[in-house]
Design a protein around this motif. Structure first.
Motif, mmCIF file in Angstrom:
data_model
loop_
_atom_site.group_PDB
_atom_site.id
_atom_site.type_symbol
_atom_site.label_atom_id
_atom_site.label_comp_id
_atom_site.label_asym_id
_atom_site.label_seq_id
_atom_site.Cartn_x
_atom_site.Cartn_y
_atom_site.Cartn_z
ATOM 1 N N LEU A 80 0.859 -1.180 0.000
ATOM 2 C CA LEU A 80 0.000 0.000 0.000
ATOM 3 C C LEU A 80 0.898 1.235 0.000
ATOM 4 C CD1 LEU A 80 -2.569 1.619 0.188
ATOM 5 C CD2 LEU A 80 -2.678 1.133 2.610
ATOM 6 N N PRO A 87 -6.055 7.593 -2.151
ATOM 7 C CA PRO A 87 -6.569 7.211 -0.825
ATOM 8 C C PRO A 87 -7.840 6.372 -0.994
ATOM 9 C CG PRO A 87 -6.023 9.544 -0.888
ATOM 10 C CD PRO A 87 -5.898 9.042 -2.297
ATOM 11 N N ASP A 88 -7.910 5.318 -0.213
ATOM 12 C CA ASP A 88 -9.063 4.415 -0.268
ATOM 13 C C ASP A 88 -9.302 3.851 -1.664
ATOM 14 O OD1 ASP A 88 -9.791 4.192 2.374
ATOM 15 O OD2 ASP A 88 -10.989 6.003 2.338
ATOM 16 N N ALA A 89 -8.261 3.487 -2.337
ATOM 17 C CA ALA A 89 -8.391 2.855 -3.659
ATOM 18 C C ALA A 89 -9.215 1.580 -3.530
ATOM 19 C CB ALA A 89 -7.003 2.515 -4.201
ATOM 20 N N LEU A 92 -5.671 -2.852 -4.341
ATOM 21 C CA LEU A 92 -4.268 -2.541 -4.575
ATOM 22 C C LEU A 92 -3.800 -3.239 -5.844
ATOM 23 C CD1 LEU A 92 -2.807 -2.618 -0.963
ATOM 24 C CD2 LEU A 92 -3.957 -0.797 -2.189
ATOM 25 N N SER A 93 -4.296 -2.738 -6.961
ATOM 26 C CA SER A 93 -3.884 -3.290 -8.246
ATOM 27 C C SER A 93 -3.462 -2.142 -9.155
ATOM 28 C CB SER A 93 -5.036 -4.058 -8.900
ATOM 29 O OG SER A 93 -5.904 -3.149 -9.549
ATOM 30 N N THR A 94 -2.884 -2.484 -10.279
ATOM 31 C CA THR A 94 -2.373 -1.468 -11.209
ATOM 32 C C THR A 94 -3.459 -0.895 -12.112
ATOM 33 O OG1 THR A 94 -1.732 -3.297 -12.635
ATOM 34 C CG2 THR A 94 -0.017 -2.358 -11.265
ATOM 35 N N ALA A 95 -4.720 -1.229 -11.854
ATOM 36 C CA ALA A 95 -5.802 -0.662 -12.656
ATOM 37 C C ALA A 95 -5.783 0.859 -12.562
ATOM 38 C CB ALA A 95 -7.148 -1.199 -12.154
ATOM 39 N N GLY A 96 -6.060 1.519 -13.692
ATOM 40 C CA GLY A 96 -5.933 2.968 -13.777
ATOM 41 C C GLY A 96 -6.716 3.719 -12.720
ATOM 42 N N GLN A 99 -4.832 4.362 -9.470
ATOM 43 C CA GLN A 99 -3.555 5.075 -9.467
ATOM 44 C C GLN A 99 -3.743 6.567 -9.212
ATOM 45 O OE1 GLN A 99 -0.803 4.251 -12.672
ATOM 46 N NE2 GLN A 99 -1.719 2.248 -13.018
ATOM 47 N N ALA A 104 0.006 7.910 -15.340
ATOM 48 C CA ALA A 104 0.513 6.543 -15.140
ATOM 49 C C ALA A 104 2.028 6.476 -15.320
ATOM 50 C CB ALA A 104 -0.184 5.559 -16.070
ATOM 51 N N ARG A 108 4.766 -0.050 -11.132
ATOM 52 C CA ARG A 108 4.787 -0.826 -9.872
ATOM 53 C C ARG A 108 5.170 -2.253 -10.204
ATOM 54 N NH1 ARG A 108 1.396 -1.980 -4.871
ATOM 55 N NH2 ARG A 108 0.380 -3.957 -5.289
ATOM 56 N N LYS A 109 6.202 -2.733 -9.532
ATOM 57 C CA LYS A 109 6.700 -4.088 -9.816
ATOM 58 C C LYS A 109 6.730 -4.919 -8.539
ATOM 59 C CE LYS A 109 10.080 -3.930 -13.568
ATOM 60 N NZ LYS A 109 11.538 -3.860 -13.756
ATOM 61 N N SER B 37 -4.190 1.108 -18.387
ATOM 62 C CA SER B 37 -3.629 0.556 -17.139
ATOM 63 C C SER B 37 -4.579 -0.503 -16.609
ATOM 64 C CB SER B 37 -3.449 1.668 -16.101
ATOM 65 O OG SER B 37 -2.464 2.559 -16.536
ATOM 66 N N LEU B 38 -4.150 -1.714 -16.640
ATOM 67 C CA LEU B 38 -5.010 -2.827 -16.214
ATOM 68 C C LEU B 38 -4.450 -3.490 -14.964
ATOM 69 C CD1 LEU B 38 -5.614 -4.432 -19.719
ATOM 70 C CD2 LEU B 38 -7.261 -3.139 -18.377
ATOM 71 N N PRO B 39 -5.295 -4.166 -14.203
ATOM 72 C CA PRO B 39 -4.768 -4.907 -13.036
ATOM 73 C C PRO B 39 -3.778 -5.985 -13.495
ATOM 74 C CG PRO B 39 -7.180 -4.857 -13.032
ATOM 75 C CD PRO B 39 -6.745 -4.323 -14.362
ATOM 76 N N ASP B 42 1.690 -5.382 -12.317
ATOM 77 C CA ASP B 42 2.793 -5.455 -11.359
ATOM 78 C C ASP B 42 3.298 -6.883 -11.154
ATOM 79 O OD1 ASP B 42 0.601 -6.452 -10.059
ATOM 80 O OD2 ASP B 42 0.598 -4.979 -8.447
ATOM 81 N N ARG B 44 1.887 -9.247 -9.669
ATOM 82 C CA ARG B 44 1.592 -9.721 -8.318
ATOM 83 C C ARG B 44 1.048 -11.154 -8.350
ATOM 84 N NH1 ARG B 44 -1.342 -6.259 -3.997
ATOM 85 N NH2 ARG B 44 -0.822 -7.516 -2.221
ATOM 86 N N TRP B 211 1.656 -4.222 6.997
ATOM 87 C CA TRP B 211 2.665 -3.912 8.020
ATOM 88 C C TRP B 211 2.409 -4.691 9.320
ATOM 89 C CZ3 TRP B 211 -0.269 0.597 6.301
ATOM 90 C CH2 TRP B 211 0.201 1.104 5.093
ATOM 91 N N SER B 303 -9.430 1.608 3.922
ATOM 92 C CA SER B 303 -8.515 0.495 3.681
ATOM 93 C C SER B 303 -7.488 0.309 4.787
ATOM 94 C CB SER B 303 -7.808 0.674 2.343
ATOM 95 O OG SER B 303 -7.231 1.951 2.264
ATOM 96 N N TYR B 323 -4.201 8.049 5.890
ATOM 97 C CA TYR B 323 -4.222 7.814 4.436
ATOM 98 C C TYR B 323 -5.383 8.545 3.772
ATOM 99 C CZ TYR B 323 -0.522 4.594 5.253
ATOM 100 O OH TYR B 323 0.698 4.077 5.626
#
Lengths: 188, 475
Positions: A80, A87-89, A92-96, A99, A104, A108-109, B37-39, B42, B44, B211, B303, B323
């Motif tokens: 995160l 905030p409050d996405a 937690l994925s790379t979807a637009g 972000q 963009a 993120r890797k 930008s798609l999920p 990264d 993951r 964390w 979150s 946050y």
């Protein structure tokens, strides 16, 4: 063929030319050293920056010569990341839609659980400081803005410095052109 | 060609060109060259999870029996009354001597934010030992820091903004701890004998929070109360046997947060209040409905939630989180025999009292807390508000007195507030304004001093990310 012996006049002429070239070269070199050493360029103090967003809108260049850079030695490599996610996405994925960066420009890797690496694509970065604000507010502050001197026109009067509300932009010597956060700089 | 014909030809030509331009414009894709930008970009989820065989409470070592027995306690997170107000009868310093704070002892700990609990001359802390890679419950002498015994179990924790971050719950009989990866352990307080353990993440299919676990355990009488998330919202465990007494179903899949379960009594009903990732809820804590969900709301859903609910006598419950989440004030009501929740106010951190990590303190009918970094001009300032209007700042500490994510509590009628850099500030808890009495650095070069404070018998325990210190605050 027998080589013609050099007479005294020719020797003196050659020596004079060589001395002149050496002298010019020396003066030129000295002048060049002086020019690069004492040249002043504009730079942002990341510890004064308040991420107001004016670096994006007030630079004479479009997109701005100000870019986000990443001090990896400060980064927490969090899943995160306050600099990457809104905030409050939703997730937690790379979807637009998750972000924070409007272009963009942050890649993120996944490294290994629970660590992720964040890489700035300088070509896409517009210097809006949204990620810097998120990282500074909720993280270690490893994202920060710098004026890139391969892009900056080094205007006589920097148009961003004129409007910077925290006086974070000042002239620095060109041989110390960047104020990069991390182990090698201190917050003083 | 006549002039009229020329005009017509010109109009027709312009119309034709216009048509071509419109066709070109309509057929051109302005997003060409853009990447969606798609999920999953990264990568993951490619990691392979390695299952560890963790035996909770496996190891024990007794070192000493010598300690000085003292009368007072700080038995758990937020103290005896869950309000972060000490019940100590000892007069505490409001100014340090010229020689500075009296550091009685200090111990190095694994990187983290776990705080201490105190019971009659003994201090307990759940540390993470980076060398042995173990959650270690340590029992220390309060007066000199000597280690009396430790009980530990091996578990792999990677550094992630610290590792340990909870406070044990102590009773006359038991000590209950929760480790970074949600391992609950119960031991006998007097000798450290192992009672039982629960691997919450494994047994309840719950997610270890970002964390690591921040929920401090609650022991109510003979029951340990744990908000598990996953297959259950909350469970009660018999401390003597480890038997699970009740489990509350979790059909909505709410998750464990960093918040802790807070006991509350309202309209004659005892309850446990918890802020999960998903919503806020109350569970009956007494018969005849013990162990039943009596109210819930998903109006509060963020979150990351670290502060615990602040429950006030009139049924108001104040929730806050970092946050960018801000805060929410809700009103608990009992109508027709049922509890209901009404949202009174919700706002961003720039608009009123909000806290990122620590739970605000309710004192003299007011709420006190340190604002987060994203609170605008008042960022990092210590502020006071009235619960009727938490957006109206009664007073703020000013731009010269900014703090961070460190803890604060009240003892002997004074606020003690620790900065990120382990600088302790003593403040008069006045409703009229910020009145600073003293300020001194406790740990030179301190860093991320976020663990809750604890005090008893004039000793105050605090820590930064790597060192725990005890200072003598007796007047």
């Amino acid at each position: 063929m027998e080589k013609k012996a050099e007479n005294r006049r020719e020797f003196i002429q050659k020596s004079a030319r060589l001395s002149l070239v050496l002298a010019l070269g020396g003066v030129g070199g000295f002048a060049l050293t002086k020019t690069t050493k004492d040249e002043w360029v504009w730079q942002i103090d990341p510890f004064k920056c308040t991420q107001c967003g004016r670096c994006e809108s007030d630079c004479v260049l479009a997109p701005s010569a100000v870019k986000c850079i990443h001090a990896y030695d400060l980064c927490g490599y969090c899943d995160l990341c306050g600099g990457y996610f809104k905030p409050d996405a939703n997730e937690l994925s790379t979807a637009g839609e998750n972000q924070l960066c409007p272009t963009a420009a942050i890649e993120r890797k996944f490294i290994e659980e629970p660590y992720f690496e964040y890489i700035i694509n300088e070509d896409l970065c517009i210097g809006c400081a949204k990620c810097v604000e998120g990282c500074t507010s909720f993280g270690n502050g490893s994202f920060h803005l710098q004026i890139m001197h391969n892009i900056c026109l080094n205007c006589n009067e920097c148009s961003i410095a004129r409007v910077c509300p925290s006086d974070a932009i000042s002239r620095v010597k060109s041989n110390e052109a960047y104020k990069v956060k991390g182990d090698f700089t201190t917050n003083t | 060609m006549s002039q009229k014909g020329l005009q017509r030809g010109l109009i027709a030509g312009l119309g034709f060109i216009g048509g071509i331009v419109i066709l070109w414009w309509m057929s051109t894709d302005p997003t060409k060259g853009m990447e969606v930008s798609l999920p999953g970009a990264d990568n993951r989820g490619k990691a392979v999870a390695i299952e560890e065989n963790i035996i909770i409470g496996e190891h024990f070592q007794k070192v000493s029996e010598n300690y000085t027995r003292l009368p007072e306690k700080w038995e758990r997170f937020r103290g005896a009354n869950f309000d972060n107000i000490s019940t100590t009868n000892t007069s505490l310093l409001e100014q340090f001597p010229e020689t500075g704070p009296d550091i009685v002892w200090s111990v190095d700990l694994g990187e983290g934010h776990s705080g201490a609990a105190i019971w009659e001359g003994l201090a307990y802390v759940l540390d993470y030992d980076e060398e042995t890679r173990a959650d270690v419950l340590k029992c220390l002498s309060l007066t000199d820091g000597t280690e009396l015994w430790k009980r530990w179990y091996n578990v792999n924790i990677k550094r992630n903004h610290g590792m340990s971050r909870t406070v044990p719950a102590i009773t006359e009989e038991y000590i209950v701890t929760i480790g970074p990866r949600c391992h609950v352990m119960c031991v006998d307080r007097k000798d450290g004998n192992f009672r039982w353990g629960i691997d919450v993440a494994k047994d309840y299919n719950s997610e270890v929070p970002f964390w690591y676990t921040g929920q401090c355990p609650l022991v109510d009488g003979n029951k340990a109360i744990i908000a598990t998330g996953g297959d259950a919202l909350m469970i009660a465990v018999d401390c003597s046997s480890g038997e699970v007494l009740w489990e509350i179903p979790n059909p909505k899949g709410w998750k464990m947060s960093h918040s802790s379960v807070m006991p509350f009594e309202f309209e004659g009903q005892k309850m446990y209040v918890y802020s999960a990732i998903g919503g806020l809820f109350g569970v009956a804590a007494s018969e005849p409905d013990e162990g039943k969900l009596i109210w819930e709301t998903n109006a509060w859903n963020h979150s990351v939630v670290a502060p615990s609910p602040v429950c006030m006598p009139d049924g108001k419950i104040f929730m806050t989180a970092g946050y960018g989440a801000g805060s929410m004030m809700v009103q608990l009501m009992k109508q027709n025999g049922k509890f209901e929740v009404q949202v009174l106010d919700e706002y961003t951190p720039k608009e009123g009292l909000a806290c990122e990590q620590q739970t605000p303190v309710y004192y003299k009918g007011h709420l006190f807390g340190v604002l987060p970094k994203d609170a605008g001009a008042l960022r990092n300032q210590f502020v006071c508000v009235h619960p009727d209007d938490p957006k109206k700042i009664v007073w703020a500490s000013g731009k010269e007195a900014r703090f961070g994510l460190g803890p604060y509590f009240i003892a002997d009628g004074k606020f003690y507030l620790l900065s990120d850099l382990a600088e302790l500030t003593i403040i008069e808890p006045s409703l009229d304004g910020y009145m600073q009495l003293e300020q001194a650095t406790i740990i030179e070069g301190g860093h991320d001093a976020w663990a809750p404070l604890a005090t008893a018998d004039g000793y105050m325990i605090l820590r930064d990310s790597k060192k725990m210190v005890c200072i003598n605050m007796k007047k």
